[in-house]
Design a protein around this motif. Structure first.
Motif, PDB file in Angstrom:
ATOM      1  N   ILE A 373     -26.247 -28.296 -26.081  1.00 60.27           N
ATOM      2  CA  ILE A 373     -25.565 -27.045 -26.441  1.00 60.27           C
ATOM      3  C   ILE A 373     -25.497 -26.964 -27.955  1.00 60.27           C
ATOM      4  CG2 ILE A 373     -23.416 -25.743 -26.353  1.00 60.27           C
ATOM      5  CD1 ILE A 373     -24.079 -28.261 -23.651  1.00 60.27           C
ATOM      6  N   VAL A 375     -23.908 -24.889 -30.996  1.00 57.86           N
ATOM      7  CA  VAL A 375     -22.894 -23.920 -31.413  1.00 57.86           C
ATOM      8  C   VAL A 375     -23.169 -23.621 -32.882  1.00 57.86           C
ATOM      9  CG1 VAL A 375     -20.438 -23.436 -31.593  1.00 57.86           C
ATOM     10  CG2 VAL A 375     -21.279 -24.967 -29.794  1.00 57.86           C
ATOM     11  N   LEU A 442     -16.143 -23.003 -24.353  1.00 60.29           N
ATOM     12  CA  LEU A 442     -16.723 -24.342 -24.336  1.00 60.29           C
ATOM     13  C   LEU A 442     -15.833 -25.333 -23.596  1.00 60.29           C
ATOM     14  CD1 LEU A 442     -17.986 -24.308 -28.015  1.00 60.29           C
ATOM     15  CD2 LEU A 442     -19.455 -24.562 -25.996  1.00 60.29           C
ATOM     16  N   LEU A 446     -18.117 -27.061 -20.643  1.00 58.86           N
ATOM     17  CA  LEU A 446     -18.771 -28.348 -20.874  1.00 58.86           C
ATOM     18  C   LEU A 446     -18.495 -29.312 -19.725  1.00 58.86           C
ATOM     19  CD1 LEU A 446     -18.130 -28.880 -24.699  1.00 58.86           C
ATOM     20  CD2 LEU A 446     -20.206 -28.048 -23.556  1.00 58.86           C
ATOM     21  N   VAL A 452     -23.259 -31.678 -27.731  1.00 57.88           N
ATOM     22  CA  VAL A 452     -22.976 -30.414 -28.410  1.00 57.88           C
ATOM     23  C   VAL A 452     -23.170 -30.581 -29.914  1.00 57.88           C
ATOM     24  CG1 VAL A 452     -21.295 -28.563 -28.738  1.00 57.88           C
ATOM     25  CG2 VAL A 452     -21.215 -29.966 -26.660  1.00 57.88           C
TER      26      VAL A 452
END
Length: 474
Positions: A373, A375, A442, A446, A452
């Protein structure tokens, strides 16, 4: 700082001493730290009242005096019961004092200075080189990213007669700024890491960035060493702009200091370090288990190793020190979270190059069966390149197969639009206006095995989102 009298400080800064109402004389000596931040003042500090865009350091001079400032450097007299030094420009005066201190310590014959610049990697390289040189002798290096017209001289003023090495990080946002720092502390070794698009908007384009970074090597002497990145054509072009001896670093097999056998995982990067022999041929090599996350940091390790080699540090000392460094710096590839969810907080800064490198690292270190992931927030200071570079990063995330892209903030929204327009995704890119909204998503989305990455420019503030996310899963 070395001990200087008030008279000597005034002469170095071309200032006028104002001592009425105090109990000191021009022969009073000071040897405390220097700062422009009243919150950092301790007894004996020289406080430089720096005017700023938002506020003015003169307004905080009373707090500095209350905290024990021994001298206040001002551009207009203040009603304070402390010695004052009246100068035309307090920032120029700060640089002038640093120049004087460095010159005096240099004259003693012990001090060696390494100047480091580049669009990316300055702080990491500085930290790595400090770790190596501290094994050899007293070393001064800036904290955080103290690399501008204020931070650099504040660091230089920490030098004493016993200092053996000064590592000076030299940043810039315009032509002439690195040259000014080089004049303050003329490096024996000048390092240029990379010329990229970081701050290109402020410089006015990549060619202006190249011109500014070249200032690191143009004034080096024949007895000095220019350490240049062979893998970056723009940096390599600087070899023709210096009379100093050039020592090349990089992955290119022709580089004097190079790395081979590079293997990256979530615990760091292993590689073999190669150094040149005294006659310039093939020299010693050693395996390195480098704990700093991200294959791109190998280049920073090579630059640090090349600098240390130039200063006659042996390869075993270099390798041992490199292997002790676990994090580049706070908010730089900082691993947080837990064994279930790994959070990599790399949101202290972001350029197109560092953003791409961080995404590639994320793709490389994913847990088997786990999701990746990203961000991401804005990459600032790109000027006319901003749109196309945000597009490029959005496309790169898709092509690297990142499982989930989470874009935060209006200035970064173009990455989200580009990713969803690529056509190969269906809901894999999400956009949130605020950090709070992104965090809420999130925390609920998650799951164990996820890795991440949080990445943005400093101004976007996603480093705080990274901290909050890491704490959620610690």
């Amino acid at each position: 700082m070395i001990a200087l009298t008030l008279a000597e400080i005034a002469e170095a800064t071309r200032g006028t001493l104002l001592l009425d109402g105090t109990h000191v004389s021009p022969e009073t000596e000071l040897s405390g730290p220097s700062t422009t931040d009243s919150r950092e003042v301790v007894p004996g500090t020289i406080f430089f009242a720096k005017p700023g865009e938002v506020t003015d350091g003169h307004l905080f001079a009373p707090q500095a005096v209350e905290a024990g400032a021994a001298l206040v450097v001002v551009d207009h007299p203040l009603e304070l019961p402390v010695p004052q030094l009246l100068v035309e420009d307090t920032v120029v005066a700060l640089g002038d004092l640093a120049t004087e201190v460095i010159a005096r310590v240099r004259a003693l014959g012990l001090l060696k200075i390494v100047g480091i610049t580049g669009s990316n990697g300055k702080t990491t390289t500085k930290n790595l080189l400090r770790a190596v040189l501290e094994q050899v002798g007293p070393t001064i290096a800036p904290r955080a990213s103290f690399n501008n017209e204020v931070g650099a001289p504040v660091t230089m003023l920490q030098v004493t007669e016993e200092t053996q090495f000064l590592v000076a990080e030299m940043g810039a946002s315009g032509i002439g700024e690195i040259a000014r720092l080089v004049r303050m502390a003329r490096p024996d070794v000048g390092v240029v890491l990379k010329v990229g698009l970081a701050h290109a908007g402020e410089f006015g384009g990549i060619e202006k960035t190249l011109q500014a970074k070249t200032e690191m090597v143009t004034d080096l002497l024949e007895s000095d060493v220019a350490i240049l990145n062979m893998d970056d054509p723009r940096v390599a072009s600087m070899a023709d702009k210096t009379v100093a001896r050039v020592l090349w670093f990089g992955l290119d097999e022709r580089a004097d200091v190079r790395a081979t056998d590079i293997v990256s995982d979530r615990r760091g990067t292993s590689f073999t370090l190669h150094l040149p022999s005294p006659d310039g041929g093939e020299g010693p090599s050693r395996p390195v288990r480098f704990q700093v996350l991200g294959e791109h940091h190998v280049m920073n390790a090579l630059a640090a190793a090349a600098s240390a080699h130039t200063l006659d540090v042996d390869i075993d000392t270099i390798v041992a020190a490199l292997q002790t460094v676990e994090t580049a710096e706070r908010w730089r590839m900082e691993v947080m979270g837990s064994s279930e969810v790994t959070v990599i907080n790399d949101a202290y800064n972001a350029s197109p190059d560092s953003m791409a490198a961080a995404l590639k690292t994320l793709a490389q270190i994913a847990e088997p069966g786990g999701r990746t992931i990203a961000v991401l927030g804005e990459m600032s200071e790109l000027g006319e390149f901003s749109g196309e570079e945000h597009d490029r990063i959005g496309l790169l995330a898709v092509r690297l197969g990142i499982d989930q892209l989470v874009i935060v903030g209006p200035a970064a929204r173009r990455m989200h639009i580009t990713a969803i327009n690529e056509g190969s995704w269906d809901g894999e890119s999400l956009y949130f206006d605020t950090q709070d909204a992104a965090l809420d998503h999130l925390q609920g989305a998650l799951r164990p095995g996820d890795t991440v990455l949080v990445k943005s420019s400093n101004s976007a503030g996603l480093r705080f989102l990274g901290d909050r996310l890491g704490e959620s899963f610690s």
